[in-house]
Write a protein that holds these residues in place. Structure first.
Motif, PDB file in Angstrom:
ATOM      1  N   TYR A 217      -1.278   2.851  10.826  1.00  0.00           N
ATOM      2  CA  TYR A 217      -1.731   2.126   9.634  1.00  0.00           C
ATOM      3  C   TYR A 217      -2.086   0.675   9.931  1.00  0.00           C
ATOM      4  CZ  TYR A 217       3.250   0.830   9.470  1.00  0.00           C
ATOM      5  OH  TYR A 217       4.506   0.372   9.774  1.00  0.00           O
TER       6      TYR A 217
ATOM      7  N   TYR B  40      -3.717   9.261   4.265  1.00  0.00           N
ATOM      8  CA  TYR B  40      -4.589   8.188   3.798  1.00  0.00           C
ATOM      9  C   TYR B  40      -3.830   6.893   3.598  1.00  0.00           C
ATOM     10  CZ  TYR B  40      -8.159  11.685   3.006  1.00  0.00           C
ATOM     11  OH  TYR B  40      -9.088  12.673   3.192  1.00  0.00           O
ATOM     12  N   PHE B  41      -4.513   5.791   3.913  1.00  0.00           N
ATOM     13  CA  PHE B  41      -4.060   4.447   3.569  1.00  0.00           C
ATOM     14  C   PHE B  41      -4.663   4.143   2.217  1.00  0.00           C
ATOM     15  CE2 PHE B  41      -4.302  -0.080   3.282  1.00  0.00           C
ATOM     16  CZ  PHE B  41      -3.301  -0.603   4.080  1.00  0.00           C
ATOM     17  N   PHE B  42      -3.801   3.851   1.223  1.00  0.00           N
ATOM     18  CA  PHE B  42      -4.307   3.623  -0.134  1.00  0.00           C
ATOM     19  C   PHE B  42      -3.680   2.336  -0.687  1.00  0.00           C
ATOM     20  CE2 PHE B  42      -5.281   4.862  -4.587  1.00  0.00           C
ATOM     21  CZ  PHE B  42      -6.595   5.301  -4.394  1.00  0.00           C
TER      22      PHE B  42
ATOM     23  N   LYS C  89      -5.307  -0.367  -5.772  1.00  0.00           N
ATOM     24  CA  LYS C  89      -6.139   0.745  -6.244  1.00  0.00           C
ATOM     25  C   LYS C  89      -5.296   1.824  -6.924  1.00  0.00           C
ATOM     26  CE  LYS C  89      -9.989   0.127  -3.090  1.00  0.00           C
ATOM     27  NZ  LYS C  89     -10.761   0.655  -1.950  1.00  0.00           N
ATOM     28  N   LEU C  90      -4.044   1.931  -6.534  1.00  0.00           N
ATOM     29  CA  LEU C  90      -3.196   2.975  -7.126  1.00  0.00           C
ATOM     30  C   LEU C  90      -2.686   2.587  -8.512  1.00  0.00           C
ATOM     31  CD1 LEU C  90      -0.707   5.313  -5.503  1.00  0.00           C
ATOM     32  CD2 LEU C  90       0.165   3.893  -7.366  1.00  0.00           C
TER      33      LEU C  90
ATOM     34  N   ILE D  17      -8.999   9.678  -3.624  1.00  0.00           N
ATOM     35  CA  ILE D  17      -8.256   9.131  -2.481  1.00  0.00           C
ATOM     36  C   ILE D  17      -9.121   9.196  -1.223  1.00  0.00           C
ATOM     37  CG2 ILE D  17      -6.240   9.525  -0.983  1.00  0.00           C
ATOM     38  CD1 ILE D  17      -4.679  10.258  -3.533  1.00  0.00           C
ATOM     39  N   LYS D  18      -9.854  10.288  -1.077  1.00  0.00           N
ATOM     40  CA  LYS D  18     -10.800  10.467   0.043  1.00  0.00           C
ATOM     41  C   LYS D  18     -11.856   9.353   0.001  1.00  0.00           C
ATOM     42  CE  LYS D  18     -13.010  14.495   2.176  1.00  0.00           C
ATOM     43  NZ  LYS D  18     -12.064  14.895   3.247  1.00  0.00           N
TER      44      LYS D  18
ATOM     45  N   SER E  75     -11.815   6.222  -1.972  1.00  0.00           N
ATOM     46  CA  SER E  75     -11.433   4.803  -1.944  1.00  0.00           C
ATOM     47  C   SER E  75     -10.245   4.511  -1.028  1.00  0.00           C
ATOM     48  CB  SER E  75     -11.187   4.258  -3.354  1.00  0.00           C
ATOM     49  OG  SER E  75     -10.749   5.234  -4.242  1.00  0.00           O
ATOM     50  N   GLY E  76      -9.661   5.537  -0.416  1.00  0.00           N
ATOM     51  CA  GLY E  76      -8.639   5.314   0.603  1.00  0.00           C
ATOM     52  C   GLY E  76      -9.272   5.324   1.984  1.00  0.00           C
TER      53      GLY E  76
ATOM     54  N   PHE F 275       0.817  -1.212   0.000  1.00  0.00           N
ATOM     55  CA  PHE F 275       0.000   0.000   0.000  1.00  0.00           C
ATOM     56  C   PHE F 275       0.850   1.260   0.000  1.00  0.00           C
ATOM     57  CE2 PHE F 275       0.757  -1.583   4.251  1.00  0.00           C
ATOM     58  CZ  PHE F 275       1.137  -0.466   4.973  1.00  0.00           C
TER      59      PHE F 275
END
Lengths: 194, 194
Positions: free
Chosen positions: B185, B141-143, B147-148, B168-169, B171-172, B129
């Protein structure tokens, strides 16, 4: 370039022969592990890397139109092990050491924080081990951290710490040498952990 | 030292206030992650370390009676991510990035070999991540890498790559701030992966 008297050439050849006989075809354990890890990576078998050498940077110069130059830095003691990564969902963590000793593996350059790091890794479910090469015999052993740690706590009469070669031969696993996979430690992990 | 006119003191206070408002109590994301990882290590929750900065060493001097000095070295581009380790038997691998941008997270300094490294880690069963901080909003944010990666392959009209802040807001996962665990985290990993 030619050397009519052939002197340079013969020196070169004898040095290759020497290396072949005494130190695993002239490559260090670290170089052999790098070749092996690259093979694992290219064949998508595992993702295992050597960590960069820890360096304390003191001074950096930024010349115009060229890359930053570090002009003063010092080697730092590593707080963990040299290699880590992932194989078949498992966290892999190990240290590689070479010795020219014929009767024992000295533990003098295995540090306390490395031992406590390895103890943590085992507690959290990782596969943790040493790759130990006796370069005189051209033998590389897989030695689980669980088996090494008790020797580290056991001080000998002379205050030094070590593991007898015979013990490593007995409770470690000799890693076969292949040209492409020079230190095939994953084959040992397959047998011991899966 | 006292400054009778109080000038220095008031400058100092205003700079603290500035930092508190705009950049997470004055600490960088890297510093916050270091504090967090030390907390995880001390409480035996996980073993996660930042890898040393990769450096190409060109010249080393060995002065008598003192430590070796690196007198010429260059920064190398990292071929993997900055952080890795183990948590609850799982291999953990991540990269941390900070931006002062208010509308998007630029992907310009996420390199191709880092993306292929992350793809490998996911294939082999690791948890991979990004920790992304919008420092203007003081939000981290944890992303997930899964997804990235699609955004990285998607080139925008202007040739640049980025992820909109709103994405990011959405899906993170926003990481709450605690004094001791500044970027917790693992609490997000608990929810998403266990």
């Amino acid at each position: 370039m030619n050397y009519p008297n052939g002197k340079k050439k013969s020196i070169h050849q004898s040095s290759i022969k020497h290396n072949q006989e005494y130190s695993n075809r002239g490559m260090s354990l670290e170089a052999d592990i790098n070749v092996t890890n690259t093979y694992y990576l290219d064949t998508d078998k595992a993702v295992i890397h050597k960590k960069p050498t820890p360096v304390q940077i003191v001074n950096v110069k930024y010349p115009k139109r060229s890359a930053a130059v570090i002009t003063e830095a010092y080697f730092k003691q590593a707080s963990t092990t040299d290699y880590n990564g992932i194989y078949k969902n498992r966290y892999i963590d190990f240290e590689a050491k070479e010795t020219r000793n014929k009767t024992l593996f000295p533990l003098a350059n295995v540090h306390e924080h490395q031992i406590s790091h390895m103890e943590s890794i085992i507690r959290h479910g990782g596969i943790c081990f040493f790759l130990i090469r006796f370069s005189i015999f051209d033998e590389t052993y897989f030695f689980p951290a669980e088996k090494l740690i008790p020797y580290w706590y056991e001080k000998q009469k002379d205050g030094r710490k070590s593991i007898p070669y015979q013990q490593i031969k007995q409770s470690g696993v000799l890693i076969p040498f292949h040209y492409q996979i020079r230190v095939d430690y994953l084959s040992i992990i397959d047998k011991l952990y899966f």
